[in-house]
Motif scaffolding. Structure first.
Motif, mmCIF file in Angstrom:
data_model
loop_
_atom_site.group_PDB
_atom_site.id
_atom_site.type_symbol
_atom_site.label_atom_id
_atom_site.label_comp_id
_atom_site.label_asym_id
_atom_site.label_seq_id
_atom_site.Cartn_x
_atom_site.Cartn_y
_atom_site.Cartn_z
ATOM 1 N N GLN A 1 0.835 -1.198 0.000
ATOM 2 C CA GLN A 1 0.000 0.000 0.000
ATOM 3 C C GLN A 1 0.867 1.244 0.000
ATOM 4 O OE1 GLN A 1 -3.028 0.142 3.001
ATOM 5 N NE2 GLN A 1 -3.779 2.150 2.364
ATOM 6 N N LEU A 2 0.600 2.159 -0.945
ATOM 7 C CA LEU A 2 1.273 3.453 -1.034
ATOM 8 C C LEU A 2 0.186 4.519 -1.028
ATOM 9 C CD1 LEU A 2 3.891 2.638 -3.831
ATOM 10 C CD2 LEU A 2 4.266 2.682 -1.358
ATOM 11 N N GLY A 3 -0.003 5.160 0.125
ATOM 12 C CA GLY A 3 -1.130 6.072 0.265
ATOM 13 C C GLY A 3 -2.421 5.274 0.176
ATOM 14 N N PRO A 4 -3.408 5.742 -0.602
ATOM 15 C CA PRO A 4 -4.639 4.957 -0.756
ATOM 16 C C PRO A 4 -4.550 3.890 -1.845
ATOM 17 C CG PRO A 4 -4.880 7.056 -1.864
ATOM 18 C CD PRO A 4 -3.518 7.078 -1.217
ATOM 19 N N ILE A 5 -3.451 3.853 -2.604
ATOM 20 C CA ILE A 5 -3.302 2.909 -3.711
ATOM 21 C C ILE A 5 -2.673 1.615 -3.207
ATOM 22 C CG2 ILE A 5 -2.406 2.550 -6.032
ATOM 23 C CD1 ILE A 5 -4.428 4.827 -5.770
ATOM 24 N N VAL A 6 -3.267 0.489 -3.616
ATOM 25 C CA VAL A 6 -2.786 -0.835 -3.206
ATOM 26 C C VAL A 6 -2.418 -1.635 -4.455
ATOM 27 C CG1 VAL A 6 -3.351 -2.980 -2.012
ATOM 28 C CG2 VAL A 6 -4.233 -0.796 -1.148
ATOM 29 N N TYR A 7 -1.182 -2.132 -4.496
ATOM 30 C CA TYR A 7 -0.703 -2.979 -5.586
ATOM 31 C C TYR A 7 -0.450 -4.380 -5.041
ATOM 32 C CZ TYR A 7 0.442 1.611 -7.575
ATOM 33 O OH TYR A 7 0.382 2.900 -8.019
ATOM 34 N N GLY A 8 -0.553 -5.377 -5.922
ATOM 35 C CA GLY A 8 -0.282 -6.719 -5.450
ATOM 36 C C GLY A 8 -0.154 -7.736 -6.557
ATOM 37 N N LEU A 9 0.342 -8.918 -6.184
ATOM 38 C CA LEU A 9 0.405 -10.084 -7.056
ATOM 39 C C LEU A 9 -0.340 -11.221 -6.373
ATOM 40 C CD1 LEU A 9 4.144 -10.029 -8.221
ATOM 41 C CD2 LEU A 9 2.128 -9.475 -9.594
ATOM 42 N N GLU A 10 -1.015 -12.046 -7.174
ATOM 43 C CA GLU A 10 -1.813 -13.129 -6.603
ATOM 44 C C GLU A 10 -1.801 -14.345 -7.522
ATOM 45 O OE1 GLU A 10 -5.594 -12.220 -4.587
ATOM 46 O OE2 GLU A 10 -6.520 -13.629 -5.992
ATOM 47 N N ALA A 11 -1.864 -15.522 -6.925
ATOM 48 C CA ALA A 11 -2.019 -16.786 -7.649
ATOM 49 C C ALA A 11 -3.188 -17.542 -7.035
ATOM 50 C CB ALA A 11 -0.745 -17.616 -7.562
ATOM 51 N N ASP A 12 -3.949 -18.252 -7.873
ATOM 52 C CA ASP A 12 -5.084 -19.013 -7.366
ATOM 53 C C ASP A 12 -5.238 -20.299 -8.163
ATOM 54 O OD1 ASP A 12 -7.490 -18.758 -9.473
ATOM 55 O OD2 ASP A 12 -6.443 -16.840 -9.391
ATOM 56 N N ALA A 13 -5.932 -21.269 -7.584
ATOM 57 C CA ALA A 13 -6.230 -22.535 -8.245
ATOM 58 C C ALA A 13 -7.549 -23.052 -7.698
ATOM 59 C CB ALA A 13 -5.120 -23.555 -8.016
ATOM 60 N N ALA A 14 -8.327 -23.719 -8.553
ATOM 61 C CA ALA A 14 -9.635 -24.224 -8.140
ATOM 62 C C ALA A 14 -9.919 -25.550 -8.814
ATOM 63 C CB ALA A 14 -10.730 -23.212 -8.482
ATOM 64 N N VAL A 15 -10.683 -26.372 -8.110
ATOM 65 C CA VAL A 15 -11.178 -27.639 -8.648
ATOM 66 C C VAL A 15 -12.628 -27.432 -9.043
ATOM 67 C CG1 VAL A 15 -11.679 -30.048 -8.143
ATOM 68 C CG2 VAL A 15 -9.609 -28.979 -7.211
ATOM 69 N N LEU A 16 -12.974 -27.862 -10.270
ATOM 70 C CA LEU A 16 -14.339 -27.698 -10.756
ATOM 71 C C LEU A 16 -15.176 -28.901 -10.353
ATOM 72 C CD1 LEU A 16 -13.518 -26.327 -14.315
ATOM 73 C CD2 LEU A 16 -13.864 -25.061 -12.196
ATOM 74 N N SER A 17 -16.418 -28.657 -9.974
ATOM 75 C CA SER A 17 -17.278 -29.728 -9.506
ATOM 76 C C SER A 17 -17.679 -30.648 -10.650
ATOM 77 C CB SER A 17 -18.533 -29.147 -8.856
ATOM 78 O OG SER A 17 -19.364 -28.564 -9.844
ATOM 79 N N SER A 18 -18.182 -31.838 -10.295
ATOM 80 C CA SER A 18 -18.598 -32.801 -11.313
ATOM 81 C C SER A 18 -19.755 -32.276 -12.130
ATOM 82 C CB SER A 18 -18.994 -34.126 -10.656
ATOM 83 O OG SER A 18 -20.055 -33.921 -9.728
ATOM 84 N N GLY A 19 -20.480 -31.291 -11.605
ATOM 85 C CA GLY A 19 -21.588 -30.729 -12.358
ATOM 86 C C GLY A 19 -21.166 -29.745 -13.419
ATOM 87 N N SER A 20 -19.865 -29.431 -13.467
ATOM 88 C CA SER A 20 -19.375 -28.458 -14.429
ATOM 89 C C SER A 20 -19.109 -29.127 -15.767
ATOM 90 C CB SER A 20 -18.099 -27.802 -13.901
ATOM 91 O OG SER A 20 -17.678 -26.770 -14.739
ATOM 92 N N LYS A 21 -20.174 -29.583 -16.396
ATOM 93 C CA LYS A 21 -20.041 -30.255 -17.686
ATOM 94 C C LYS A 21 -21.366 -30.163 -18.449
ATOM 95 C CE LYS A 21 -21.239 -34.779 -15.769
ATOM 96 N NZ LYS A 21 -20.795 -36.179 -15.587
#
Length: 222
Positions: free
Chosen positions: A88-108
Motif C-alpha cells: 500500500q502506497l497512500g490509498p493505492i494498493v498494488y499486489g500479485l496473486e495466484a489461485d487454483a480451483a477444482v471444478l465440480s462434477s456438475g461443471s459439464k
C-alpha cells in the motif's frame, strides 16, 4: 537589648517573615498532563495473505466445423484457494496473486451436437492487482495469465489439454478484523482457439469462462 544585638534580631525577624510568606504562595509545580489517547489509524493492506473461496462458474465452448458452428455451455461450482502479497502506497494498493480451483462434477454439458462432452477439471491464474483503499474497504481490478485443464470426449475419442489464456476482473474486499478479509470477485477468462480442444472431425474450438467468487483470507502481520 544591647545595641549590637539589635541588627541580628531585625535580620532574624525579616527572614522568618519571608519564609512564612513564601509558604503561603501557590506552588509553581504544575499537575501532570493527562496522557494523549490516539484512536486506531487507517487500515494497512500491506502484507502476505492466503485464503479459501467458492464460486459459481459458467463456461462457454464453441467448435467451428464444415457444417457450421456448434456451441456448448456448462455451469457448476468451483472450490479453491488463493495467495498473494499487497503493498500500500497512500490509498493505492498494488499486489500479485495466484489461485487454483477444482471444478465440480456438475461443471459439464453434452449439448454440443454429435454427443460431444466438455468437462473442466481444474483451473487457475497468476495475476496482478491494483486498487483504491477506503480504510478497511478495497476496490480493485485484476488481470493476468489464466490456465485450465479441459477434457473433451465424443464416443470413444477423448482429449485432454491444459489451455492457457488471459483473465481480467474486478472485486471488492473488506477487512473484518486486522487479519481476516472477506472478498467478492468477478472474473472473465478467454482461452482462445485451439485445434486440440475438440476431437478429430469437429474442427477448431474456442473457450471462455465467467466466474463469481466469494472468499475469506488471512493476512499475516499488523
Amino acid at each position: 537589648m544591647p545595641i549590637k544585638a539589635f541588627p541580628i534580631a531585625v535580620a532574624a525577624s525579616v527572614a522568618a517573615l519571608t519564609a512564612a510568606n513564601a509558604a503561603d504562595l501557590p506552588s509553581r509545580k504544575m499537575a501532570p498532563a493527562a496522557p494523549t489517547v490516539y484512536g486506531p489509524g487507517p487500515y494497512n493492506w500491506t502484507g502476505l495473505y492466503v485464503g479459501l473461496g467458492g464460486a459459481y462458474d459458467r463456461a462457454r465452448s464453441s467448435a467451428t466445423t464444415a457444417t457450421g458452428g456448434r456451441n456448448n455451455t456448462r455451469s457448476g461450482a468451483a472450490f479453491g484457494g488463493y495467495a498473494g502479497y499487497n503493498v500500500q502506497l497512500g490509498p493505492i494498493v498494488y499486489g500479485l496473486e495466484a489461485d487454483a480451483a477444482v471444478l465440480s462434477s456438475g461443471s459439464k454439458s453434452n449439448r454440443l451436437a454429435g454427443a460431444t462432452n466438455f468437462r473442466g477439471r481444474y483451473d487457475g491464474s497468476v495475476r496482478a492487482r491494483a486498487g483504491y483503499a477506503f480504510d478497511r474497504w478495497l476496490v480493485y481490478g485484476t488481470g493476468g495469465l489464466a490456465f485450465r485443464d479441459q477434457k473433451v470426449s465424443s464416443g470413444l475419442t477423448a482429449k485432454s489439454k491444459t489451455q492457457t489464456g488471459w483473465l481480467a476482473g474486478v472485486g471488492v474486499e473488506r477487512a473484518l478484523t486486522d487479519n481476516l478479509i472477506a472478498r467478492v470477485e468477478y472474473t472473465h477468462a478467454d482461452y482462445g482457439k485451439t485445434k486440440a480442444l475438440v476431437p478429430a472431425g469437429l474442427g477448431r474450438g474456442r473457450s471462455t469462462d465467467d466466474r463469481i467468487m466469494a472468499g475469506l483470507s488471512y493476512k499475516f502481520g499488523l
